[in-house]
Design a protein around this motif. Sequence first.
Motif, PDB file in Angstrom:
ATOM      1  N   MET A  89      76.032 -74.306 -54.986  1.00  0.00           N
ATOM      2  CA  MET A  89      74.876 -74.561 -55.856  1.00  0.00           C
ATOM      3  C   MET A  89      73.840 -73.433 -55.775  1.00  0.00           C
ATOM      4  O   MET A  89      73.003 -73.292 -56.653  1.00  0.00           O
ATOM      5  N   GLU A  90      73.928 -72.620 -54.718  1.00  0.00           N
ATOM      6  CA  GLU A  90      72.950 -71.521 -54.569  1.00  0.00           C
ATOM      7  C   GLU A  90      73.372 -70.260 -55.331  1.00  0.00           C
ATOM      8  O   GLU A  90      72.698 -69.237 -55.238  1.00  0.00           O
ATOM      9  N   ALA A  91      74.494 -70.331 -56.033  1.00  0.00           N
ATOM     10  CA  ALA A  91      74.946 -69.152 -56.792  1.00  0.00           C
ATOM     11  C   ALA A  91      74.090 -69.027 -58.053  1.00  0.00           C
ATOM     12  O   ALA A  91      74.416 -69.564 -59.110  1.00  0.00           O
ATOM     13  N   GLY A  92      72.982 -68.332 -57.928  1.00  0.00           N
ATOM     14  CA  GLY A  92      72.022 -68.217 -59.035  1.00  0.00           C
ATOM     15  C   GLY A  92      72.272 -66.974 -59.861  1.00  0.00           C
ATOM     16  O   GLY A  92      73.400 -66.477 -59.955  1.00  0.00           O
ATOM     17  N   CYS A  93      71.224 -66.452 -60.464  1.00  0.00           N
ATOM     18  CA  CYS A  93      71.341 -65.276 -61.337  1.00  0.00           C
ATOM     19  C   CYS A  93      69.958 -64.642 -61.421  1.00  0.00           C
ATOM     20  O   CYS A  93      68.969 -65.345 -61.652  1.00  0.00           O
ATOM     21  N   CYS A 180      69.198 -57.519 -65.003  1.00  0.00           N
ATOM     22  CA  CYS A 180      70.168 -57.953 -63.988  1.00  0.00           C
ATOM     23  C   CYS A 180      70.096 -56.983 -62.810  1.00  0.00           C
ATOM     24  O   CYS A 180      70.179 -55.768 -63.014  1.00  0.00           O
ATOM     25  N   ILE A 181      69.963 -57.515 -61.610  1.00  0.00           N
ATOM     26  CA  ILE A 181      69.802 -56.634 -60.439  1.00  0.00           C
ATOM     27  C   ILE A 181      71.010 -55.721 -60.222  1.00  0.00           C
ATOM     28  O   ILE A 181      70.886 -54.650 -59.654  1.00  0.00           O
ATOM     29  N   ILE A 182      72.167 -56.145 -60.667  1.00  0.00           N
ATOM     30  CA  ILE A 182      73.374 -55.331 -60.446  1.00  0.00           C
ATOM     31  C   ILE A 182      73.382 -54.132 -61.396  1.00  0.00           C
ATOM     32  O   ILE A 182      73.466 -52.978 -60.970  1.00  0.00           O
ATOM     33  N   HIS A 183      73.266 -54.425 -62.690  1.00  0.00           N
ATOM     34  CA  HIS A 183      73.338 -53.337 -63.678  1.00  0.00           C
ATOM     35  C   HIS A 183      72.145 -52.394 -63.575  1.00  0.00           C
ATOM     36  O   HIS A 183      72.250 -51.208 -63.869  1.00  0.00           O
ATOM     37  N   GLU A 184      71.020 -52.934 -63.143  1.00  0.00           N
ATOM     38  CA  GLU A 184      69.794 -52.143 -63.033  1.00  0.00           C
ATOM     39  C   GLU A 184      69.901 -51.053 -61.954  1.00  0.00           C
ATOM     40  O   GLU A 184      69.196 -50.048 -62.005  1.00  0.00           O
ATOM     41  N   GLN A 185      70.802 -51.251 -61.001  1.00  0.00           N
ATOM     42  CA  GLN A 185      70.861 -50.307 -59.875  1.00  0.00           C
ATOM     43  C   GLN A 185      71.742 -49.082 -60.105  1.00  0.00           C
ATOM     44  O   GLN A 185      71.744 -48.165 -59.287  1.00  0.00           O
ATOM     45  N   PHE A 238      88.912 -44.096 -65.503  1.00  0.00           N
ATOM     46  CA  PHE A 238      87.725 -44.739 -66.068  1.00  0.00           C
ATOM     47  C   PHE A 238      86.646 -44.922 -65.005  1.00  0.00           C
ATOM     48  O   PHE A 238      86.953 -45.265 -63.859  1.00  0.00           O
ATOM     49  N   ILE A 239      85.404 -44.717 -65.422  1.00  0.00           N
ATOM     50  CA  ILE A 239      84.261 -45.082 -64.580  1.00  0.00           C
ATOM     51  C   ILE A 239      83.708 -46.364 -65.177  1.00  0.00           C
ATOM     52  O   ILE A 239      83.416 -46.423 -66.383  1.00  0.00           O
ATOM     53  N   VAL A 240      83.603 -47.394 -64.333  1.00  0.00           N
ATOM     54  CA  VAL A 240      83.303 -48.737 -64.831  1.00  0.00           C
ATOM     55  C   VAL A 240      81.896 -49.151 -64.396  1.00  0.00           C
ATOM     56  O   VAL A 240      81.649 -49.359 -63.198  1.00  0.00           O
ATOM     57  N   ALA A 241      80.980 -49.254 -65.372  1.00  0.00           N
ATOM     58  CA  ALA A 241      79.592 -49.599 -65.039  1.00  0.00           C
ATOM     59  C   ALA A 241      79.315 -51.079 -65.329  1.00  0.00           C
ATOM     60  O   ALA A 241      78.675 -51.443 -66.318  1.00  0.00           O
ATOM     61  N   THR A 242      79.860 -51.902 -64.446  1.00  0.00           N
ATOM     62  CA  THR A 242      79.526 -53.328 -64.428  1.00  0.00           C
ATOM     63  C   THR A 242      79.923 -53.840 -63.048  1.00  0.00           C
ATOM     64  O   THR A 242      80.349 -53.050 -62.185  1.00  0.00           O
ATOM     65  N   GLU A 243      79.786 -55.147 -62.828  1.00  0.00           N
ATOM     66  CA  GLU A 243      80.135 -55.710 -61.513  1.00  0.00           C
ATOM     67  C   GLU A 243      81.581 -55.340 -61.197  1.00  0.00           C
ATOM     68  O   GLU A 243      82.475 -55.493 -62.043  1.00  0.00           O
ATOM     69  N   LEU A 244      81.814 -54.840 -59.988  1.00  0.00           N
ATOM     70  CA  LEU A 244      83.098 -54.165 -59.748  1.00  0.00           C
ATOM     71  C   LEU A 244      84.325 -55.072 -59.641  1.00  0.00           C
ATOM     72  O   LEU A 244      85.454 -54.577 -59.703  1.00  0.00           O
ATOM     73  N   HIS A 245      84.138 -56.404 -59.532  1.00  0.00           N
ATOM     74  CA  HIS A 245      85.326 -57.243 -59.383  1.00  0.00           C
ATOM     75  C   HIS A 245      86.192 -57.303 -60.640  1.00  0.00           C
ATOM     76  O   HIS A 245      87.330 -57.754 -60.580  1.00  0.00           O
ATOM     77  N   ILE A 246      85.653 -56.843 -61.765  1.00  0.00           N
ATOM     78  CA  ILE A 246      86.498 -56.798 -62.969  1.00  0.00           C
ATOM     79  C   ILE A 246      87.629 -55.787 -62.788  1.00  0.00           C
ATOM     80  O   ILE A 246      88.669 -55.876 -63.450  1.00  0.00           O
ATOM     81  N   ILE A 247      87.446 -54.860 -61.870  1.00  0.00           N
ATOM     82  CA  ILE A 247      88.493 -53.850 -61.635  1.00  0.00           C
ATOM     83  C   ILE A 247      89.809 -54.520 -61.193  1.00  0.00           C
ATOM     84  O   ILE A 247      90.899 -54.018 -61.463  1.00  0.00           O
ATOM     85  N   HIS A 248      89.705 -55.674 -60.580  1.00  0.00           N
ATOM     86  CA  HIS A 248      90.903 -56.427 -60.177  1.00  0.00           C
ATOM     87  C   HIS A 248      91.826 -56.654 -61.389  1.00  0.00           C
ATOM     88  O   HIS A 248      93.034 -56.433 -61.310  1.00  0.00           O
ATOM     89  N   GLN A 249      91.227 -57.117 -62.500  1.00  0.00           N
ATOM     90  CA  GLN A 249      92.027 -57.368 -63.709  1.00  0.00           C
ATOM     91  C   GLN A 249      92.555 -56.069 -64.302  1.00  0.00           C
ATOM     92  O   GLN A 249      93.643 -56.027 -64.856  1.00  0.00           O
ATOM     93  N   THR A 273      78.166 -55.089 -56.552  1.00  0.00           N
ATOM     94  CA  THR A 273      78.688 -56.412 -56.198  1.00  0.00           C
ATOM     95  C   THR A 273      77.581 -57.444 -56.368  1.00  0.00           C
ATOM     96  O   THR A 273      76.505 -57.307 -55.786  1.00  0.00           O
ATOM     97  N   CYS A 274      77.852 -58.477 -57.143  1.00  0.00           N
ATOM     98  CA  CYS A 274      76.836 -59.512 -57.379  1.00  0.00           C
ATOM     99  C   CYS A 274      76.795 -60.463 -56.181  1.00  0.00           C
ATOM    100  O   CYS A 274      77.791 -61.137 -55.881  1.00  0.00           O
ATOM    101  N   PRO A 275      75.650 -60.541 -55.494  1.00  0.00           N
ATOM    102  CA  PRO A 275      75.585 -61.404 -54.300  1.00  0.00           C
ATOM    103  C   PRO A 275      75.689 -62.886 -54.647  1.00  0.00           C
ATOM    104  O   PRO A 275      76.083 -63.693 -53.802  1.00  0.00           O
ATOM    105  N   PHE A 276      75.364 -63.228 -55.880  1.00  0.00           N
ATOM    106  CA  PHE A 276      75.449 -64.649 -56.288  1.00  0.00           C
ATOM    107  C   PHE A 276      76.904 -65.038 -56.522  1.00  0.00           C
ATOM    108  O   PHE A 276      77.370 -66.069 -56.044  1.00  0.00           O
TER     109      PHE A 276
END
Length: 329
Positions: A89-93, A180-185, A238-249, A273-276
């Motif tokens: 339940m603490e997985a916020g945004c 978004c804290i991830i993309h902003e960094q 490719f250089i991927v500018a989003t949360e890195l777990h999409i690289i799995h797919q 990496t999104c901490p949420f």
Amino acid sequence: MLTEDDIDPRLDLRAEIDRLRREKNAVILAHYYQDGEIQDLADFVGDSLDLSRKAAATEADVIVFCGVRFMGEVAKILSPKRLVLIPDMEAGCSLEDACKPDVYRRFRARYPDHVAVTYINCSAEVKALSDIIVTSSNAEAIVNQIPPDKPILFAPDHHLGSYIASRTGRTNMTLWPGACIIHEQFSEQELLKLKAAHPGARITAHPECPEGILLHADHIGSTRAILQYVIESPATEFIVATELHIIHQMEKAAPHKRFIAAPGADGSCNCATCPFMARNTLAKIYLCMVNGSPQIEIPEDLRAAAEKSLQRMLDMSVSIPPAARNAAE
Ligand code: 13P
């Protein structure tokens, strides 16, 4: 109520989750930002729009939503008869946190003649205060359906808002100052260094990225569009500018290609990496299915109010076909 301490370390969590999925007639939905092992056990992996559509259409009794809390809320709003479980339940945004309902209500009241177009990354309360919800894959198509002379209030992601304003040529969009804290960094300077080291690499970016990153992108799109782009592109790096777990797919779909996560200011990809999203684990998925908790509960008047803006989104997205492939398969 079982806790993590009660889990026998020898337990095969994947097999147990499978057993519970069958027993409870549950469907497991996961966002591309989830850990690879969670994506691999999901029935469906997708972006925010495809996940919303899946949740709305499911016939399962239970939806186990592996993403962040607002995504579980969307599932409950669109599928109120289902039990919607989320592992944590603490997985916020950070975007939801940047747009508190009371502050948004006052903001909106200042612009009574504007259409309130709101990114799906927000609370049920903010959805209830909005006219139309959008995701990164349908925002441009939806804004294009609003009469050009009608001013728009766009919340809470100002990077996505600016990007959509530039794509649609609209000059009458007032933006809420969230990000978004991830993309902003992601760092423009480090991105350029990385590109210089990999001159043949194509840069693909999510529209939640700041303008300085989008400026250098060969492709901009939602997570689903990014995945499709790297699969279909003739490029091999490719250089991927989003949360890195999409690289799995990406690695599963195009194992012969190379994917590099975009860097933050320190030159590493640690910021991607999104901490949420990372709060969800196999153990927590197992526990939520055993315990029937945490579950998403939304008062009916709030749910019904939020459903209106979400349903408008679904109705205005018919030009966007469902994902061509289920990344879970
Ligand atoms: P999409 O799923 O629309 O690509 O957006 C990503 C996101 O912000 C998830 O929180």
